[in-house]
Design an enzyme around this catalytic site. Structure first.
Site, PDB file in Angstrom:
ATOM      1  N   HIS A  10      82.758  23.800  48.789  1.00 35.76           N
ATOM      2  CA  HIS A  10      82.808  25.084  49.212  1.00 35.76           C
ATOM      3  C   HIS A  10      82.180  25.204  50.916  1.00 35.76           C
ATOM      4  O   HIS A  10      82.872  25.983  51.566  1.00 35.76           O
ATOM      5  CB  HIS A  10      81.983  26.054  48.510  1.00 35.76           C
ATOM      6  CG  HIS A  10      80.536  25.559  48.298  1.00 35.76           C
ATOM      7  ND1 HIS A  10      79.370  26.337  48.405  1.00 35.76           N
ATOM      8  CD2 HIS A  10      80.064  24.208  47.970  1.00 35.76           C
ATOM      9  CE1 HIS A  10      78.318  25.816  47.997  1.00 35.76           C
ATOM     10  NE2 HIS A  10      78.513  24.321  47.821  1.00 35.76           N
ATOM     11  N   ARG A  11      81.159  24.387  51.101  1.00 36.54           N
ATOM     12  CA  ARG A  11      80.690  24.207  52.462  1.00 36.54           C
ATOM     13  C   ARG A  11      81.683  23.754  53.466  1.00 36.54           C
ATOM     14  O   ARG A  11      81.719  24.332  54.629  1.00 36.54           O
ATOM     15  CB  ARG A  11      79.282  23.727  52.563  1.00 36.54           C
ATOM     16  CG  ARG A  11      78.366  24.337  51.406  1.00 36.54           C
ATOM     17  CD  ARG A  11      77.040  24.541  52.050  1.00 36.54           C
ATOM     18  NE  ARG A  11      76.038  25.266  51.074  1.00 36.54           N
ATOM     19  CZ  ARG A  11      76.151  26.470  50.945  1.00 36.54           C
ATOM     20  NH1 ARG A  11      76.735  27.275  51.674  1.00 36.54           N
ATOM     21  NH2 ARG A  11      75.350  26.914  49.831  1.00 36.54           N
ATOM     22  N   LYS A  37      82.189  28.686  44.507  1.00 37.44           N
ATOM     23  CA  LYS A  37      81.059  28.198  44.180  1.00 37.44           C
ATOM     24  C   LYS A  37      79.919  28.934  44.327  1.00 37.44           C
ATOM     25  O   LYS A  37      79.111  29.020  43.590  1.00 37.44           O
ATOM     26  CB  LYS A  37      81.094  26.729  44.477  1.00 37.44           C
ATOM     27  CG  LYS A  37      79.837  25.978  44.029  1.00 37.44           C
ATOM     28  CD  LYS A  37      80.025  24.478  44.409  1.00 37.44           C
ATOM     29  CE  LYS A  37      79.130  23.401  43.629  1.00 37.44           C
ATOM     30  NZ  LYS A  37      77.686  23.814  43.741  1.00 37.44           N
ATOM     31  N   ASP A  78      78.455  28.738  40.299  1.00 41.99           N
ATOM     32  CA  ASP A  78      77.255  28.074  39.929  1.00 41.99           C
ATOM     33  C   ASP A  78      76.168  28.885  39.226  1.00 41.99           C
ATOM     34  O   ASP A  78      75.568  28.333  38.175  1.00 41.99           O
ATOM     35  CB  ASP A  78      76.552  27.669  41.424  1.00 41.99           C
ATOM     36  CG  ASP A  78      77.016  26.260  41.814  1.00 41.99           C
ATOM     37  OD1 ASP A  78      78.234  25.907  41.525  1.00 41.99           O
ATOM     38  OD2 ASP A  78      76.199  25.809  42.786  1.00 41.99           O
ATOM     39  N   ASN A 126      80.072  21.410  38.853  1.00 42.97           N
ATOM     40  CA  ASN A 126      79.487  20.589  39.842  1.00 42.97           C
ATOM     41  C   ASN A 126      78.230  21.316  40.307  1.00 42.97           C
ATOM     42  O   ASN A 126      77.973  21.564  41.663  1.00 42.97           O
ATOM     43  CB  ASN A 126      80.463  20.370  41.040  1.00 42.97           C
ATOM     44  CG  ASN A 126      79.844  19.248  42.048  1.00 42.97           C
ATOM     45  OD1 ASN A 126      79.388  18.615  41.764  1.00 42.97           O
ATOM     46  ND2 ASN A 126      80.756  19.121  43.197  1.00 42.97           N
ATOM     47  N   ASP A 177      72.138  22.451  54.059  1.00 42.57           N
ATOM     48  CA  ASP A 177      73.490  23.218  53.879  1.00 42.57           C
ATOM     49  C   ASP A 177      73.756  23.872  55.059  1.00 42.57           C
ATOM     50  O   ASP A 177      75.173  24.342  55.085  1.00 42.57           O
ATOM     51  CB  ASP A 177      73.300  24.132  52.766  1.00 42.57           C
ATOM     52  CG  ASP A 177      73.091  23.452  51.481  1.00 42.57           C
ATOM     53  OD1 ASP A 177      73.416  22.365  51.132  1.00 42.57           O
ATOM     54  OD2 ASP A 177      72.831  24.105  50.490  1.00 42.57           O
ATOM     55  N   GLU A 222      77.994  18.055  47.143  1.00 41.81           N
ATOM     56  CA  GLU A 222      79.160  18.074  46.179  1.00 41.81           C
ATOM     57  C   GLU A 222      80.312  17.132  46.540  1.00 41.81           C
ATOM     58  O   GLU A 222      80.938  16.867  46.092  1.00 41.81           O
ATOM     59  CB  GLU A 222      79.840  19.678  46.535  1.00 41.81           C
ATOM     60  CG  GLU A 222      78.895  20.714  45.778  1.00 41.81           C
ATOM     61  CD  GLU A 222      77.876  21.147  46.232  1.00 41.81           C
ATOM     62  OE1 GLU A 222      76.989  22.173  46.063  1.00 41.81           O
ATOM     63  OE2 GLU A 222      77.108  20.444  47.218  1.00 41.81           O
TER      64      GLU A 222
END
Length: 420
Positions: free
Chosen positions: A374-375, A400, A53, A95, A297, A325
């Site tokens: 990623h999360r 990311k 990112d 993204n 998040d 995302e």
């Protein structure tokens, strides 16, 4: 690893103990990069995140005439002229939501045309409210689908001095406009249309960073701000560790009964997701209802942790997770029910995790589709610390925001199967 690669977590046989420092904050790094790029002079950013990112943001700024040197793994030296130049080609931002929203607004300060684009995932993420806000200033901005690509044709001047913005989908729209406004030719008043906004604390991060780079921004009410046309001046800026990344380590600690030193006191974070620490510390007695609106998040971490809680947990205020995302509500419910049918369910835009402490120690093979998010990958790795057979698909998507995630867990004693 390729996108076809799988990574199976081997359950922890002992408490995770050791030092594991999270990377720098993605949110603060991308704010600081943009502000330093808009400033005249040389800024030094330390403690920064180097990830997909932030790389997209840095490369886009370079394409607009900013010089950025990367002298080590945690710093950027940014030299700007005080003005961004029109790029020769569309800005491709993958993204990266923060970079896309921030640069779409910053493009209004360019004398020329800027096209902001992303990958197939970014092209599904809404940006219409931000485009409408730019138009209200007399800026020629278009996004035919309501998502990227966005084309901005600007002169660096505004035709109005007031913006109303719907921040319900993302606080990033508001942050983008605030940072842009200081580079304009007149004072600008920015006001939320309604009080429904996700993660209001991220706007506080934005205004704090703006002031560090010489801007004058005043909060005139709970939902409005005035920004003076000061421009930005170069500064040396220290970026704190990423609170969202810290949530995985806090959760790993309580799940395994371990002791993990993050290198920074838990109360030292200024990012909104840091409030998840108070929730995580209550495990295995998490509240029956968790409002995730101001720590969005952190919700994937809390949802996977809730699977091992003593009682069910109902997550509310998380509708915005559907436009991250990936649709994170769907991804979480899908992954949890892969582990055990009916472990989670969606109820409108809420998520209910039924909780089952007996999951720990069992073999329940499940391949977790990360949806390139990623999360989702990092949170479901936590389930693998307690359940045998948890396999993460596309594990490299953690690049990311936390490229060293798997190595960081390994440093605490976590082992993997079919790693390569």
């Amino acid at each position: 690893m390729s996108k076809d690669k799988k990574l199976t977590i081997i359950p922890a046989k002992a408490p995770l103990v050791g030092r594991a420092v999270p990377p720098g904050s993605k949110s603060i790094t991308n704010r600081a990069l943009l502000l330093a790029g808009l400033a005249k002079g040389t800024s030094r950013l330390s403690g920064a995140l180097k990830s997909d990112d932030t790389r997209y943001m840095a490369d886009a700024l370079r394409a607009m005439g900013v010089t950025i040197d990367e002298r080590d793994d945690t710093s950027f030296v940014v030299t700007g002229s005080g003005k961004l130049l029109p790029p020769k080609a569309p800005l491709f931002l993958g993204n990266a939501g923060t970079a896309t929203r921030f640069l779409t607004a910053a493009a209004a300060l360019v004398d020329g045309t800027v096209v902001v684009d992303g990958d197939q995932h970014m092209r599904k993420r809404p940006i219409g409210p931000l485009v409408d806000a730019l138009r209200s200033l007399g800026i020629d901005a278009t996004a035919e689908t309501g998502c990227p690509p966005v084309t901005v044709k600007a002169t660096g001047c505004f035709e109005a001095s007031r913006i109303g913005i719907d921040g319900g989908l993302s606080s990033q729209y508001v942050s983008a406009l605030l940072m842009m406004a200081a580079g304009g030719d007149r004072p600008v008043d920015i006001e939320l249309l309604g009080e429904d906004i996700g993660a209001l604390g991220y706007i506080d991060l934005t205004t704090a960073a703006m002031r560090a780079f010489g801007a004058k921004v005043e909060k005139t009410s709970a939902i409005s701000w005035r920004v003076e046309p000061t421009g930005y001046t170069a500064a040396d800026f220290v970026i704190e560790p990423d609170a969202s990344a810290a949530t995985y380590l806090w959760a790993a600690e309580v799940l395994t009964g371990g002791s993990i030193d993050l290198g920074v006191p838990n109360g030292a974070f200024t990012q909104p997701d840091a409030r998840a620490y108070e929730m995580i510390a209550k495990f295995p007695r998490l509240p029956a209802e968790i409002d995730g609106s101001q720590m969005q998040d952190a919700v994937p971490t809390l949802a996977v942790l809730a699977a091992f809680n003593e009682t069910p947990v109902h997550f509310v205020g998380i509708a915005n997770l559907r436009v991250k995302e990936c649709d994170r509500i769907r991804a979480l419910s899908t992954g949890l029910t892969q582990i055990r049918p009916d472990l989670a369910r969606e109820e409108g835009d809420d998520l209910i995790v039924q909780s089952d402490p007996s999951l720990a120690g069992r073999r329940l093979p499940a391949e977790i589709d990360t949806f390139a998010d990623h999360r989702i990958a990092m949170s479901f790795a936590l389930a693998g610390l307690k359940i045998d057979g948890i396999t993460i698909l596309d594990p490299d998507c953690v690049g990311k925001t936390f490229p060293a995630y798997w190595r960081t867990l390994a440093g605490l004693g976590v082992k993997y199967a079919n790693e390569g």
